[in-house]
Scaffold this motif. Structure first.
Motif, PDB file in Angstrom:
ATOM      1  N   GLY A 172      12.358  39.197  -6.828  1.00 32.79           N
ATOM      2  CA  GLY A 172      12.727  38.140  -5.844  1.00 32.79           C
ATOM      3  C   GLY A 172      12.467  38.850  -4.351  1.00 32.79           C
ATOM      4  O   GLY A 172      11.975  38.369  -3.533  1.00 32.79           O
ATOM      5  N   THR A 173      12.872  40.171  -4.192  1.00 30.60           N
ATOM      6  CA  THR A 173      12.252  40.879  -2.951  1.00 30.60           C
ATOM      7  C   THR A 173      10.964  41.141  -2.803  1.00 30.60           C
ATOM      8  O   THR A 173      10.576  40.713  -1.763  1.00 30.60           O
ATOM      9  N   ILE A 174      10.303  41.489  -3.902  1.00 30.83           N
ATOM     10  CA  ILE A 174       8.758  41.600  -3.639  1.00 30.83           C
ATOM     11  C   ILE A 174       8.232  40.258  -3.624  1.00 30.83           C
ATOM     12  O   ILE A 174       7.200  40.042  -2.688  1.00 30.83           O
ATOM     13  N   GLY A 175       8.698  39.162  -4.267  1.00 29.93           N
ATOM     14  CA  GLY A 175       8.149  37.788  -4.114  1.00 29.93           C
ATOM     15  C   GLY A 175       8.259  37.406  -2.512  1.00 29.93           C
ATOM     16  O   GLY A 175       7.544  36.921  -2.143  1.00 29.93           O
ATOM     17  N   GLY A 176       9.377  37.593  -2.164  1.00 32.09           N
ATOM     18  CA  GLY A 176       9.695  37.191  -0.682  1.00 32.09           C
ATOM     19  C   GLY A 176       8.908  38.002   0.319  1.00 32.09           C
ATOM     20  O   GLY A 176       8.618  37.251   1.318  1.00 32.09           O
ATOM     21  N   ALA A 177       8.772  39.283   0.129  1.00 33.14           N
ATOM     22  CA  ALA A 177       7.878  39.853   0.975  1.00 33.14           C
ATOM     23  C   ALA A 177       6.384  39.446   1.012  1.00 33.14           C
ATOM     24  O   ALA A 177       5.706  39.522   2.188  1.00 33.14           O
ATOM     25  N   ALA A 178       5.937  38.972  -0.158  1.00 33.34           N
ATOM     26  CA  ALA A 178       4.451  38.438   0.002  1.00 33.34           C
ATOM     27  C   ALA A 178       4.543  37.093   0.606  1.00 33.34           C
ATOM     28  O   ALA A 178       3.502  37.048   1.230  1.00 33.34           O
ATOM     29  N   GLN A 179       5.531  36.241   0.187  1.00 34.52           N
ATOM     30  CA  GLN A 179       5.581  34.981   1.069  1.00 34.52           C
ATOM     31  C   GLN A 179       5.599  35.288   2.658  1.00 34.52           C
ATOM     32  O   GLN A 179       4.945  34.491   3.259  1.00 34.52           O
ATOM     33  N   LEU A 180       6.297  36.236   3.107  1.00 35.13           N
ATOM     34  CA  LEU A 180       6.635  36.369   4.454  1.00 35.13           C
ATOM     35  C   LEU A 180       5.441  36.849   5.127  1.00 35.13           C
ATOM     36  O   LEU A 180       4.867  36.551   6.058  1.00 35.13           O
ATOM     37  N   ILE A 181       4.607  37.795   4.441  1.00 38.63           N
ATOM     38  CA  ILE A 181       3.248  38.304   5.052  1.00 38.63           C
ATOM     39  C   ILE A 181       2.290  37.488   5.030  1.00 38.63           C
ATOM     40  O   ILE A 181       1.581  36.967   6.042  1.00 38.63           O
ATOM     41  N   VAL A 182       2.065  36.385   4.102  1.00 42.75           N
ATOM     42  CA  VAL A 182       1.115  35.210   3.949  1.00 42.75           C
ATOM     43  C   VAL A 182       1.593  34.450   4.885  1.00 42.75           C
ATOM     44  O   VAL A 182       0.555  33.680   5.475  1.00 42.75           O
ATOM     45  N   GLY A 183       2.653  33.989   5.003  1.00 43.74           N
ATOM     46  CA  GLY A 183       3.295  32.639   5.715  1.00 43.74           C
ATOM     47  C   GLY A 183       3.495  32.855   7.189  1.00 43.74           C
ATOM     48  O   GLY A 183       3.690  31.675   7.703  1.00 43.74           O
ATOM     49  N   HIS A 184       4.009  33.954   7.564  1.00 43.52           N
ATOM     50  CA  HIS A 184       4.936  33.918   8.984  1.00 43.52           C
ATOM     51  C   HIS A 184       3.796  33.289   9.992  1.00 43.52           C
ATOM     52  O   HIS A 184       4.220  32.687  10.897  1.00 43.52           O
ATOM     53  N   PRO A 185       2.579  33.847  10.018  1.00 42.46           N
ATOM     54  CA  PRO A 185       1.540  33.372  11.122  1.00 42.46           C
ATOM     55  C   PRO A 185       1.846  31.719  11.361  1.00 42.46           C
ATOM     56  O   PRO A 185       1.732  30.945  12.314  1.00 42.46           O
ATOM     57  N   PHE A 186       1.871  30.839  10.036  1.00 40.01           N
ATOM     58  CA  PHE A 186       1.836  29.611   9.961  1.00 40.01           C
ATOM     59  C   PHE A 186       3.214  29.183  10.442  1.00 40.01           C
ATOM     60  O   PHE A 186       3.258  27.955  11.170  1.00 40.01           O
ATOM     61  N   ASP A 187       4.132  29.896  10.164  1.00 47.07           N
ATOM     62  CA  ASP A 187       5.628  29.573  10.719  1.00 47.07           C
ATOM     63  C   ASP A 187       5.963  29.635  12.253  1.00 47.07           C
ATOM     64  O   ASP A 187       6.320  28.881  12.787  1.00 47.07           O
ATOM     65  N   THR A 188       5.234  30.545  12.581  1.00 46.20           N
ATOM     66  CA  THR A 188       5.251  30.812  14.319  1.00 46.20           C
ATOM     67  C   THR A 188       4.804  29.536  14.974  1.00 46.20           C
ATOM     68  O   THR A 188       5.121  29.107  15.784  1.00 46.20           O
ATOM     69  N   ILE A 189       3.579  28.980  14.495  1.00 46.01           N
ATOM     70  CA  ILE A 189       2.766  27.913  15.066  1.00 46.01           C
ATOM     71  C   ILE A 189       3.558  26.711  14.827  1.00 46.01           C
ATOM     72  O   ILE A 189       4.087  25.704  15.665  1.00 46.01           O
ATOM     73  N   LYS A 190       4.211  26.549  13.468  1.00 46.97           N
ATOM     74  CA  LYS A 190       5.274  25.443  13.439  1.00 46.97           C
ATOM     75  C   LYS A 190       6.259  25.295  14.497  1.00 46.97           C
ATOM     76  O   LYS A 190       6.810  24.157  15.067  1.00 46.97           O
ATOM     77  N   VAL A 191       7.123  26.342  14.656  1.00 48.66           N
ATOM     78  CA  VAL A 191       8.143  26.613  15.400  1.00 48.66           C
ATOM     79  C   VAL A 191       7.601  26.214  17.115  1.00 48.66           C
ATOM     80  O   VAL A 191       8.356  25.593  17.655  1.00 48.66           O
ATOM     81  N   LYS A 192       6.612  26.590  17.367  1.00 58.76           N
ATOM     82  CA  LYS A 192       6.091  26.534  18.752  1.00 58.76           C
ATOM     83  C   LYS A 192       5.974  25.012  18.833  1.00 58.76           C
ATOM     84  O   LYS A 192       6.312  24.534  19.873  1.00 58.76           O
ATOM     85  N   LEU A 193       5.179  24.584  17.853  1.00 58.24           N
ATOM     86  CA  LEU A 193       5.008  22.858  17.950  1.00 58.24           C
ATOM     87  C   LEU A 193       6.171  22.073  18.062  1.00 58.24           C
ATOM     88  O   LEU A 193       6.601  21.233  18.781  1.00 58.24           O
ATOM     89  N   GLN A 194       7.317  22.367  17.030  1.00 56.11           N
ATOM     90  CA  GLN A 194       8.535  21.778  16.902  1.00 56.11           C
ATOM     91  C   GLN A 194       9.313  22.039  18.384  1.00 56.11           C
ATOM     92  O   GLN A 194      10.169  21.066  18.804  1.00 56.11           O
TER      93      GLN A 194
END
Length: 300
Positions: A15-37
């Motif tokens: 789960g830790t390794i899966g979460g790290a992979a998810q975070l590295i790939v997805g965080h830039p999208f999340d930043t833009i999502k929160v800026k728009l929200q």
């Protein structure tokens, strides 16, 4: 007991390794999502700060460089082990409880139940992490004028310190717990249910142990999309509540936030940032599930 701890350790590691992979790939999208929200509703006759996701990316890169897309990643990175340990371990233990006999495959409906239980547990840990992340991501969007480095918070620890000091102590870090629960419980129920349904579809039965990586990537990506498609408005409400001013709040709670967003922006206001969220969920969750399955399989 030893067998139980071994299973927990395997879920923790994978789960830790899966979460790290998810975070590295997805965080830039999340930043833009929160800026728009989090961008303020413009006065009549004026344009919003960002015209859309692409514009938000361009402005962020121009003002802050690539690092701006990873703003706020410190908090989830620091807690990714705990969050994913809880998510996958609770799910694993609920699977064990729901099985008719040891080793028996679960139905899709049973995976929905296991996902809901895991979502309930992870929401408690996720709330303070989400609050810290959203404050850091939103501060440039909330600043007057162009995106700048004008900072109220210098980093994740500074957010925590300021909240603890001036927003009611530890209770302040759990602001937004109810909408976080409303996101995580049905969202994870949908995600794990869709993931299992697709795996069984690709495998042609309940034995999914022989699936190739391509099938796992597709199943994981679409499962992540199912998460956001099912609960996105609650995420918007969570974000606006967590970044709301403590001394002069705009919203009295989740219902009030829902009513005010719909009144001023229509139902479309509940889907601000939906594009980046979906754009993030597919590759990020594909990476997460693939990494989890690969590590979990290698551990036996």
């Amino acid at each position: 007991m030893i067998s139980f701890m071994a299973e927990v350790a395997k879920d923790l590691t994978a789960g830790t390794i899966g979460g790290a992979a998810q975070l590295i790939v997805g965080h830039p999208f999340d930043t833009i999502k929160v800026k728009l929200q989090s961008q303020p509703t413009p006065p009549p006759g004026q344009l919003p700060r960002y015209s859309g996701a692409i514009d938000a990316v361009k402005q962020t890169l121009a003002a802050e460089g690539p690092r701006g897309l990873y703003k706020g990643m410190g908090a989830p990175l620091a807690t990714v082990a705990a969050l994913n340990a809880v998510l996958f371990t609770v799910r694993g233990q609920m699977e064990a409880l729901l099985r008719s006999e040891p080793g028996a495959p679960l139905t899709v409906n049973q995976q929905v139940v296991a996902g809901a239980g895991a979502g309930f547990a992870v929401a408690i840990l996720a709330t303070p992490t989400e609050l810290i992340k959203c404050r850091l991501q939103a501060q440039s969007a909330l600043a007057d004028g162009a995106v700048t480095a004008a900072v109220k918070y210098s980093g994740p620890l500074d957010v925590a310190k300021q909240v603890l000091r001036s927003e009611g102590g530890a209770r302040g870090l759990f602001k937004g717990l109810i909408p976080t629960m409303a996101r995580e419980v049905p969202g994870n129920a949908a995600m794990f249910g869709v993931y299992e349904a697709l795996k069984q579809h690709f495998a042609g039965g309940t034995d999914t142990s022989g699936l190739d990586r391509g099938s796992l990537i597709i199943a994981g990506g679409l499962a992540g999309g199912a998460f956001w498609a099912s609960v996105y408005p609650t995420d918007v409400i969570k974000s606006v509540i967590q970044i709301d001013d403590y001394k002069n709040p705009k919203y009295s709670g989740s219902i009030d936030a829902f009513k005010k967003i719909v009144k001023t922006e229509g139902f479309g206001g509940l889907y601000k940032g939906f594009g980046p969220a979906m754009g993030r969920s597919v590759p990020a969750n594909a990476a997460c599930f693939l990494a989890y399955e690969a590590v979990r399989s290698s551990l036996g």
